[in-house]
Every structure is written in structure tokens, then in C-alpha cells.
Design an enzyme around this catalytic site. Structure first.
Site, PDB file in Angstrom:
ATOM      1  N   MET A   1      73.604  71.903  10.387  1.00  0.00           N
ATOM      2  CA  MET A   1      72.228  71.222   9.754  1.00  0.00           C
ATOM      3  C   MET A   1      71.107  72.382   9.355  1.00  0.00           C
ATOM      4  O   MET A   1      70.125  71.988   9.843  1.00  0.00           O
ATOM      5  CB  MET A   1      72.009  70.354  10.784  1.00  0.00           C
ATOM      6  CG  MET A   1      72.889  69.164  11.214  1.00  0.00           C
ATOM      7  SD  MET A   1      73.643  68.398  10.008  1.00  0.00           S
ATOM      8  CE  MET A   1      72.173  67.022   9.689  1.00  0.00           C
TER       9      MET A   1
ATOM     10  N   HIS B   1      81.547  66.673   3.887  1.00  0.00           N
ATOM     11  CA  HIS B   1      80.223  65.702   3.761  1.00  0.00           C
ATOM     12  C   HIS B   1      80.847  64.412   3.927  1.00  0.00           C
ATOM     13  O   HIS B   1      81.781  63.880   3.391  1.00  0.00           O
ATOM     14  CB  HIS B   1      79.651  66.016   2.466  1.00  0.00           C
ATOM     15  CG  HIS B   1      78.509  65.093   2.202  1.00  0.00           C
ATOM     16  ND1 HIS B   1      77.201  65.325   2.726  1.00  0.00           N
ATOM     17  CD2 HIS B   1      78.586  64.104   1.513  1.00  0.00           C
ATOM     18  CE1 HIS B   1      76.552  64.655   2.338  1.00  0.00           C
ATOM     19  NE2 HIS B   1      77.074  63.839   1.614  1.00  0.00           N
TER      20      HIS B   1
ATOM     21  N   ASN C   1      82.709  73.183   2.795  1.00  0.00           N
ATOM     22  CA  ASN C   1      81.934  72.217   3.717  1.00  0.00           C
ATOM     23  C   ASN C   1      82.626  70.854   3.789  1.00  0.00           C
ATOM     24  O   ASN C   1      83.473  70.323   2.709  1.00  0.00           O
ATOM     25  CB  ASN C   1      80.177  71.930   3.191  1.00  0.00           C
ATOM     26  CG  ASN C   1      79.481  71.012   3.860  1.00  0.00           C
ATOM     27  OD1 ASN C   1      79.770  71.026   5.087  1.00  0.00           O
ATOM     28  ND2 ASN C   1      78.848  70.188   3.123  1.00  0.00           N
TER      29      ASN C   1
END
Ligand code: GRF
Length: 216
Positions: free
Chosen positions: A92, A111, A109
């Protein structure tokens, strides 16, 4: 054959990290989790990684004057561990452009939306509020633009009429735990290539970069 060394960056619970650790236990899995780094010293995921015998490092971002100097410290730790692929998993912290450039084509990543819909935070609530009937998760290469790099694979789930953000998040998370280890495997097997912002996955059946789950 030597296994690909993956460095996982987390800030919290680390359930995706745990899914990668679990997948990497299989002797035929082509990647190993070389280290887990967190910007949050008491992130619960660090204890999970330690219990699995994986080297961890806490690098609190507050100790650095700007984003790039923090990013350079994280990068130095990853290099020290011989990392070849960086997997963000609930990390984060917005990174300076320096970091994705340093790890270009070697940083991914996960998501919890079907990008390019709903980048950013609280995306399960945003999908519900938009009246979307379907959501899911996306694994993508990381670029300097937030949640916008080339898409590698997605998993889709329904949004049901009584869903709260928490219910939807849990449904999506189950698919995240399937999708992320699958993509790391492909990366380790050298199957991924990017051209014109689109990712091709060599040697997999057409359609296998999209998982569906109709389960509530
Ligand atoms: C996941 O929903 C992931 O998609 C997002 O942050 C959450 C992290 O959860 N980037 P966990 O720490 O892996 O449990």
C-alpha cells in the site's frame, strides 16, 4: 533447473503472499519466494512468511525523506536476496517512477478489479455502487502509472444483489489466490512477452488467461 527468485512486497495481511508460498512448496513449481519485504513493521504477513522460513525485512517508509530513497532501500534489499521478479501483494505504498523503471518487465501486481475498470482503492465498493454485474481481479505488469500496466491475466466473479464490499472482496480474493500463483509460474517459465502494451502468454491454451467463477 534453478527456480526463479521472487521477492514479495506486502503491507498487511499477506494472503496473496501466502498463496504464493503455498504454491512454491510444490517440487515442480518453477519459482521460490526468496524474501518478503514490508513497509509496515507489524504487517501480519511478515509473521506468516517467517513461520514458513522465508527471509523477511521490514523497511518502514517513514524513515526516508522521499519516495525514491525509500524505493532504493527496498530495491537494495531485493537485490541482496537475488530477486529476479518482484510481486506486489497488497503493498500500500505508491512508488516513485524510479522503482518500476528499475524492475521494468520484472514487477507485477494483483488488483481486485477487472482493470481498466476501477483502479485505486475501495474498488469493490466502487464496482457495487456502479451497478456492475461482474468484477474480479487482474494481474498486470507495473509501470509508473498506478494500476495501468499491461494486463497478464484476469479472473471474473459475479456481483450479487445483496453483496457488501466485504462479501465481494472475499469472493474476489479466492480467485486472486488462484490467479497470482498461475501468473508467477508463467513468468518463471519464460512464457510472457509484451508488445504494444499487450501481453502474450506462449504455449498456453487460448482463454487460459481468464478464469471464471460463478460461485457466490
Ligand atoms: C488484495 O485484494 C490485492 O488484490 C490488493 O490488496 C489486497 C491484499 O490482500 N492489491 P492480501 O494482503 O494479499 O491478503
Amino acid at each position: 533447473m534453478a527456480k526463479l527468485k521472487v521477492g514479495v512486497l506486502i503491507s498487511g495481511r499477506g494472503s496473496n503472499m501466502a498463496a504464493l508460498i503455498e504454491a512454491a512448496k510444490a517440487s515442480d513449481y518453477p519459482a521460490e519466494i526468496a524474501c518478503v519485504v514490508s513497509n509496515v513493521a507489524d504487517a501480519p504477513g511478515l509473521a506468516t512468511a517467517q513461520a514458513a522460513g522465508i527471509p523477511t525485512a521490514a523497511i518502514p517508509h517513514k524513515g526516508y525523506p522521499d519516495r525514491e530513497s525509500f524505493d532504493r532501500a527496498v530495491s537494495a534489499e531485493l537485490e541482496r536476496q537475488g530477486v529476479e521478479l518482484v510481486a506486489l501483494a497488497g503493498f500500500m505504498r505508491i512508488q516513485s517512477p524510479w522503482f518500476p523503471e528499475r524492475w521494468k518487465n520484472r514487477i507485477i501486481n494483483i488488483h481486485p478489479s477487472l482493470l481498466p475498470a476501477f483502479p485505486g482503492l475501495r474498488v469493490q465498493q466502487k464496482a457495487i455502487d456502479a451497478g456492475a454485474r461482474i468484477s474480479g481481479c487482474t494481474v498486470h505488469f507495473v509501470t509508473a502509472e498506478l494500476d495501468a500496466g499491461p494486463i497478464i491475466a484476469q479472473a471474473a466473479v459475479p456481483i450479487l444483489p445483496d453483496d457488501t464490499a466485504d462479501i465481494l472482496a472475499a469472493r474476489i480474493l479466492r480467485q486472486e489466490h488462484r490467479l497470482y500463483p498461475m501468473v508467477v509460474r508463467w513468468f518463471a517459465e519464460g512464457r510472457l512477452s509484451t508488445s504494444g502494451g499487450r501481453v502474450a502468454v506462449a504455449g498456453v491454451a487460448p482463454g487460459s488467461t481468464l478464469l471464471f467463477s460463478a460461485a457466490p
